[in-house]
Write a protein that holds these residues in place. Structure first.
Motif, PDB file in Angstrom:
ATOM      1  N   UNK A  45       0.827  -1.209   0.000  1.00 54.11           N
ATOM      2  CA  UNK A  45       0.000   0.000   0.000  1.00 54.11           C
ATOM      3  C   UNK A  45       0.859   1.256   0.000  1.00 54.11           C
ATOM      4  N   UNK A  46       1.888   1.284   0.827  1.00 55.69           N
ATOM      5  CA  UNK A  46       2.771   2.457   0.888  1.00 55.69           C
ATOM      6  C   UNK A  46       3.469   2.675  -0.451  1.00 55.69           C
ATOM      7  N   UNK A  47       3.970   1.610  -1.058  1.00 55.43           N
ATOM      8  CA  UNK A  47       4.650   1.740  -2.355  1.00 55.43           C
ATOM      9  C   UNK A  47       3.688   2.262  -3.419  1.00 55.43           C
ATOM     10  N   UNK A  48       2.462   1.739  -3.425  1.00 50.50           N
ATOM     11  CA  UNK A  48       1.469   2.196  -4.401  1.00 50.50           C
ATOM     12  C   UNK A  48       1.049   3.638  -4.131  1.00 50.50           C
ATOM     13  N   UNK A  49       0.917   3.989  -2.859  1.00 52.06           N
ATOM     14  CA  UNK A  49       0.535   5.348  -2.489  1.00 52.06           C
ATOM     15  C   UNK A  49       1.588   6.351  -2.952  1.00 52.06           C
ATOM     16  N   UNK A  50       2.845   6.001  -2.797  1.00 50.28           N
ATOM     17  CA  UNK A  50       3.922   6.874  -3.255  1.00 50.28           C
ATOM     18  C   UNK A  50       3.821   7.082  -4.766  1.00 50.28           C
ATOM     19  N   UNK A  51       3.622   5.998  -5.507  1.00 52.39           N
ATOM     20  CA  UNK A  51       3.506   6.094  -6.968  1.00 52.39           C
ATOM     21  C   UNK A  51       2.308   6.951  -7.370  1.00 52.39           C
ATOM     22  N   UNK A  52       1.168   6.738  -6.721  1.00 56.69           N
ATOM     23  CA  UNK A  52      -0.040   7.511  -7.038  1.00 56.69           C
ATOM     24  C   UNK A  52       0.159   8.986  -6.698  1.00 56.69           C
ATOM     25  N   UNK A  53       0.760   9.269  -5.553  1.00 53.76           N
ATOM     26  CA  UNK A  53       0.992  10.658  -5.160  1.00 53.76           C
ATOM     27  C   UNK A  53       1.936  11.360  -6.139  1.00 53.76           C
ATOM     28  N   UNK A 104      19.469   4.346   0.411  1.00 53.80           N
ATOM     29  CA  UNK A 104      18.838   4.314  -0.912  1.00 53.80           C
ATOM     30  C   UNK A 104      17.342   4.566  -0.799  1.00 53.80           C
ATOM     31  N   UNK A 105      16.729   3.953   0.200  1.00 51.58           N
ATOM     32  CA  UNK A 105      15.296   4.140   0.412  1.00 51.58           C
ATOM     33  C   UNK A 105      14.990   5.601   0.739  1.00 51.58           C
ATOM     34  N   UNK A 106      15.792   6.198   1.591  1.00 58.42           N
ATOM     35  CA  UNK A 106      15.576   7.585   1.998  1.00 58.42           C
ATOM     36  C   UNK A 106      15.712   8.551   0.814  1.00 58.42           C
ATOM     37  N   UNK A 107      16.674   8.290  -0.057  1.00 57.12           N
ATOM     38  CA  UNK A 107      16.904   9.169  -1.210  1.00 57.12           C
ATOM     39  C   UNK A 107      15.803   9.099  -2.260  1.00 57.12           C
ATOM     40  N   UNK A 108      14.926   8.088  -2.170  1.00 52.04           N
ATOM     41  CA  UNK A 108      13.827   7.983  -3.135  1.00 52.04           C
ATOM     42  C   UNK A 108      13.556   6.573  -3.604  1.00 52.04           C
ATOM     43  N   UNK A 109      14.339   5.621  -3.151  1.00 54.12           N
ATOM     44  CA  UNK A 109      14.138   4.243  -3.577  1.00 54.12           C
ATOM     45  C   UNK A 109      13.193   3.459  -2.678  1.00 54.12           C
ATOM     46  N   UNK A 110      12.439   4.147  -1.837  1.00 57.55           N
ATOM     47  CA  UNK A 110      11.621   3.474  -0.835  1.00 57.55           C
ATOM     48  C   UNK A 110      10.573   2.544  -1.447  1.00 57.55           C
ATOM     49  N   UNK A 111       9.946   2.938  -2.536  1.00 55.35           N
ATOM     50  CA  UNK A 111       8.939   2.064  -3.142  1.00 55.35           C
ATOM     51  C   UNK A 111       9.588   0.743  -3.590  1.00 55.35           C
ATOM     52  N   UNK A 112      10.753   0.821  -4.199  1.00 58.04           N
ATOM     53  CA  UNK A 112      11.473  -0.382  -4.603  1.00 58.04           C
ATOM     54  C   UNK A 112      11.924  -1.194  -3.404  1.00 58.04           C
ATOM     55  N   UNK A 113      12.363  -0.503  -2.348  1.00 53.45           N
ATOM     56  CA  UNK A 113      12.780  -1.191  -1.131  1.00 53.45           C
ATOM     57  C   UNK A 113      11.625  -1.935  -0.475  1.00 53.45           C
ATOM     58  N   UNK A 129      15.118  -2.607  11.669  1.00 52.43           N
ATOM     59  CA  UNK A 129      15.152  -2.295  10.246  1.00 52.43           C
ATOM     60  C   UNK A 129      13.742  -2.019   9.734  1.00 52.43           C
ATOM     61  N   UNK A 130      12.786  -2.822  10.167  1.00 51.64           N
ATOM     62  CA  UNK A 130      11.392  -2.638   9.754  1.00 51.64           C
ATOM     63  C   UNK A 130      10.894  -1.261  10.193  1.00 51.64           C
ATOM     64  N   UNK A 131      11.217  -0.878  11.430  1.00 51.74           N
ATOM     65  CA  UNK A 131      10.776   0.428  11.931  1.00 51.74           C
ATOM     66  C   UNK A 131      11.433   1.574  11.155  1.00 51.74           C
ATOM     67  N   UNK A 132      12.709   1.450  10.846  1.00 53.05           N
ATOM     68  CA  UNK A 132      13.402   2.493  10.085  1.00 53.05           C
ATOM     69  C   UNK A 132      12.814   2.604   8.679  1.00 53.05           C
ATOM     70  N   UNK A 133      12.557   1.474   8.070  1.00 54.04           N
ATOM     71  CA  UNK A 133      11.971   1.446   6.738  1.00 54.04           C
ATOM     72  C   UNK A 133      10.570   2.054   6.751  1.00 54.04           C
ATOM     73  N   UNK A 134       9.809   1.743   7.781  1.00 61.82           N
ATOM     74  CA  UNK A 134       8.466   2.290   7.938  1.00 61.82           C
ATOM     75  C   UNK A 134       8.520   3.809   8.108  1.00 61.82           C
ATOM     76  N   UNK A 135       9.447   4.278   8.894  1.00 63.47           N
ATOM     77  CA  UNK A 135       9.597   5.725   9.122  1.00 63.47           C
ATOM     78  C   UNK A 135       9.938   6.436   7.810  1.00 63.47           C
ATOM     79  N   UNK A 136      10.791   5.836   7.001  1.00 57.21           N
ATOM     80  CA  UNK A 136      11.157   6.429   5.712  1.00 57.21           C
ATOM     81  C   UNK A 136       9.939   6.470   4.790  1.00 57.21           C
ATOM     82  N   UNK A 137       9.157   5.401   4.779  1.00 55.61           N
ATOM     83  CA  UNK A 137       7.951   5.361   3.947  1.00 55.61           C
ATOM     84  C   UNK A 137       6.963   6.440   4.393  1.00 55.61           C
TER      85      UNK A 137
END
Length: 159
Positions: A45-53, A104-113, A129-137
């Motif tokens: 959902x987060x990856x799709x939301x980023x793409x839609x936004x 990489x996720x922070x710079x903009x690769x989060x949807x791919x990550x 790691x999950x929490x850090x990734x979630x925070x970046x998303x």
């Protein structure tokens, strides 16, 4: 291969069935079915939301037209880094640092990550790691939502 069964009679041993999930001897969890968890849907959902936004921001002229290229490129790079790290983890090879993956996720690769975590089932069991990734998303979604709502201006025109 042919061998002797438990009852002392001839039996097939070490049978491999085409199309079946092999179970790695070194990792008893490998090959077992994985249930979808709520976190899986959150990642997708987060990856799709980023793409839609991002696409919506371009349509309403609040985001630069080159932004999808950046997100796509960094997303693919992030996905490749997760894949390389997963392979290295399985073969005891040289690992990619968590700092690099999250960077990489922070710079903009989060949807791919996020998609890599879901598809590869990689880096999903380590809570920090999950929490850090979630925070970046959440950060990416929040910044993009703020841009869509006109709460932040994103300068992107040179002239």
């Amino acid at each position: 291969a042919a061998g002797i069964g438990r009852d002392g009679r001839p039996a097939a041993t070490e049978v491999i069935i085409d199309g079946a999930n092999p179970i790695a001897l070194g990792n008893p969890r490998r090959g077992t079915p994985v249930r979808a968890e709520p976190r899986d849907w959150a990642r997708i959902t987060a990856a799709m939301l980023i793409a839609v936004f991002v696409m919506t921001g371009i349509v309403i002229d609040r985001l630069p037209p080159w932004l999808p290229v950046v997100y796509l490129g960094l997303g693919l790079l992030s996905l490749a880094a997760y894949r390389a790290d997963k392979r290295a983890a399985e073969s005891s090879g040289w690992r990619t640092s968590e700092r690099t993956l999250l960077g990489l996720d922070l710079l903009g690769g989060i949807a791919g990550g996020l998609l890599a975590q879901h598809v590869l089932r990689h880096k999903t069991a380590k809570p920090s790691f999950v929490m850090a990734s979630c925070a970046i998303a959440v950060l990416h979604v929040a910044v993009l939502a703020a841009a869509l709502l006109g709460l932040v201006a994103v300068p992107y025109r040179l002239a």
